[in-house]
Scaffold this motif. Sequence first.
Motif, PDB file in Angstrom:
ATOM      1  N   SER A   8       5.060  -5.945   2.599  1.00  0.00           N
ATOM      2  CA  SER A   8       3.781  -5.276   2.356  1.00  0.00           C
ATOM      3  C   SER A   8       3.957  -3.817   1.960  1.00  0.00           C
ATOM      4  CB  SER A   8       2.923  -5.365   3.632  1.00  0.00           C
ATOM      5  OG  SER A   8       1.836  -4.499   3.562  1.00  0.00           O
ATOM      6  N   ASN A   9       3.179  -3.382   0.989  1.00  0.00           N
ATOM      7  CA  ASN A   9       3.163  -1.976   0.625  1.00  0.00           C
ATOM      8  C   ASN A   9       2.638  -1.115   1.766  1.00  0.00           C
ATOM      9  OD1 ASN A   9       1.243   0.343  -0.976  1.00  0.00           O
ATOM     10  ND2 ASN A   9       3.382   0.177  -1.592  1.00  0.00           N
ATOM     11  N   GLU A  10       1.775  -1.678   2.593  1.00  0.00           N
ATOM     12  CA  GLU A  10       1.256  -0.933   3.758  1.00  0.00           C
ATOM     13  C   GLU A  10       2.390  -0.580   4.718  1.00  0.00           C
ATOM     14  OE1 GLU A  10      -2.062  -2.794   1.780  1.00  0.00           O
ATOM     15  OE2 GLU A  10      -0.176  -3.665   2.510  1.00  0.00           O
ATOM     16  N   THR A  11       3.352  -1.497   4.896  1.00  0.00           N
ATOM     17  CA  THR A  11       4.493  -1.205   5.773  1.00  0.00           C
ATOM     18  C   THR A  11       5.378  -0.134   5.158  1.00  0.00           C
ATOM     19  OG1 THR A  11       4.444  -3.538   6.440  1.00  0.00           O
ATOM     20  CG2 THR A  11       6.342  -2.250   7.131  1.00  0.00           C
TER      21      THR A  11
ATOM     22  N   SER B 127       5.402  -5.554  -2.181  1.00  0.00           N
ATOM     23  CA  SER B 127       4.473  -6.385  -2.948  1.00  0.00           C
ATOM     24  C   SER B 127       3.837  -5.639  -4.122  1.00  0.00           C
ATOM     25  CB  SER B 127       3.368  -6.908  -2.025  1.00  0.00           C
ATOM     26  OG  SER B 127       2.704  -5.816  -1.393  1.00  0.00           O
ATOM     27  N   THR B 128       3.953  -4.315  -4.142  1.00  0.00           N
ATOM     28  CA  THR B 128       3.269  -3.514  -5.151  1.00  0.00           C
ATOM     29  C   THR B 128       4.217  -2.869  -6.157  1.00  0.00           C
ATOM     30  OG1 THR B 128       1.563  -3.035  -3.511  1.00  0.00           O
ATOM     31  CG2 THR B 128       1.584  -1.652  -5.477  1.00  0.00           C
TER      32      THR B 128
ATOM     33  N   ASN C   4       4.223  -3.616 -12.401  1.00  0.00           N
ATOM     34  CA  ASN C   4       3.576  -2.358 -12.033  1.00  0.00           C
ATOM     35  C   ASN C   4       4.516  -1.173 -12.198  1.00  0.00           C
ATOM     36  OD1 ASN C   4       1.201  -3.659 -11.397  1.00  0.00           O
ATOM     37  ND2 ASN C   4       1.548  -3.653  -9.186  1.00  0.00           N
ATOM     38  N   SER C   5       5.752  -1.330 -11.747  1.00  0.00           N
ATOM     39  CA  SER C   5       6.698  -0.215 -11.849  1.00  0.00           C
ATOM     40  C   SER C   5       7.132   0.036 -13.286  1.00  0.00           C
ATOM     41  CB  SER C   5       7.911  -0.460 -10.940  1.00  0.00           C
ATOM     42  OG  SER C   5       7.561  -0.269  -9.585  1.00  0.00           O
TER      43      SER C   5
ATOM     44  N   ALA D 128      -2.174  -4.982  -4.831  1.00  0.00           N
ATOM     45  CA  ALA D 128      -2.791  -3.808  -4.191  1.00  0.00           C
ATOM     46  C   ALA D 128      -2.912  -2.595  -5.109  1.00  0.00           C
ATOM     47  CB  ALA D 128      -2.037  -3.423  -2.917  1.00  0.00           C
ATOM     48  N   VAL D 129      -2.993  -2.819  -6.409  1.00  0.00           N
ATOM     49  CA  VAL D 129      -3.376  -1.728  -7.306  1.00  0.00           C
ATOM     50  C   VAL D 129      -4.685  -2.124  -7.973  1.00  0.00           C
ATOM     51  CG1 VAL D 129      -1.023  -0.933  -7.756  1.00  0.00           C
ATOM     52  CG2 VAL D 129      -2.048  -2.593  -9.288  1.00  0.00           C
TER      53      VAL D 129
END
Length: 313
Positions: free
Chosen positions: A102-105, A123-124, A159-160, A184-185
């Motif tokens: 997770s990007n949140e982590t 994930s992002t 995304n990157s 999550a974008v």
Amino acid sequence: MKNMINFSNFSKEELRDILELAYDMKQTPEKYAEALKGKKLYTLFEKTSTRTFLSFTTGMTELGGTYYNQLWANSNFVLGDPVSEIRYVCRNVDIIMARLISNETVELFNRNVTVPFINGCDSTYHPCQILADALTLKEHFGSCKVKLLYIGAKNNVFNSLVEFFAKMEEGTIYGLTPLVNDTAVDAEFYEKAKATGHYVELDPSMSMEEAKHYAAEMDVLYTDTWVDMEFFNNPDYKEQKEETLAKMMPYQINKAFLEGSKAKVMHDMPMHVGFEISQDVVDEHLDFILDQAENRRHAEKAVMLTLLKERGA
């Protein structure tokens, strides 16, 4: 102190310096054999990996440092308060790389580390992969001023790539993405990139016959797995996997699609041959794909050295 979560807090000049350093490290490794002597790297894996583990650990060893690897499932991150665990790890090492789901982590680490932290993939975003891609472009084309067509899922790698081309303001990425993953974008992320003129979003309903006209003008074609690694062999994911593959099979990069194109083919690996890419295309472009994979090590060495020097460590 800087962390590498994505490219948002790096200028194009800083990214260019990292790539120049990576290039020099690959050409003259002996100059850097003790650049991180005595430094300790902690690698943490919530997701499986071959390239991320091998490139970071061999990279740190080549720079004279040491590494300590841990699986998320075997750590107390699954049991305890994550902030105190993060702070504890920082007391013992000089730099951390984590490959997390997770990007949140990742952002939790970003907010709480006291040593430099590198996002090894979430994930992002997948910034280290794209730095390796950019190094490969620099080696083969002299710069990143290329036309690149990405065909596949809107995912962390995509995304990157978009973020990198928009940030560097050189070259152009064309995105043909019939499959959109939850990364999550929001739409603004892509709109800002489009505004730079270095990202062109193609109609996702475009046929491969139409896309062939673009491919004929490209320097590079790029594809990635359509199904996340951890789900590919998961029986619980079977139905969704079959739906995804049925939708995406018309977008396979194969010999027929490459007819009339002189483009190099990139794949960030692992490859699901016979799905996003055909065996004959792999056979023809494998050396280039392996250059791309090997360059993970050199790009990551440059990131580690840059972050530690910036901190004054």
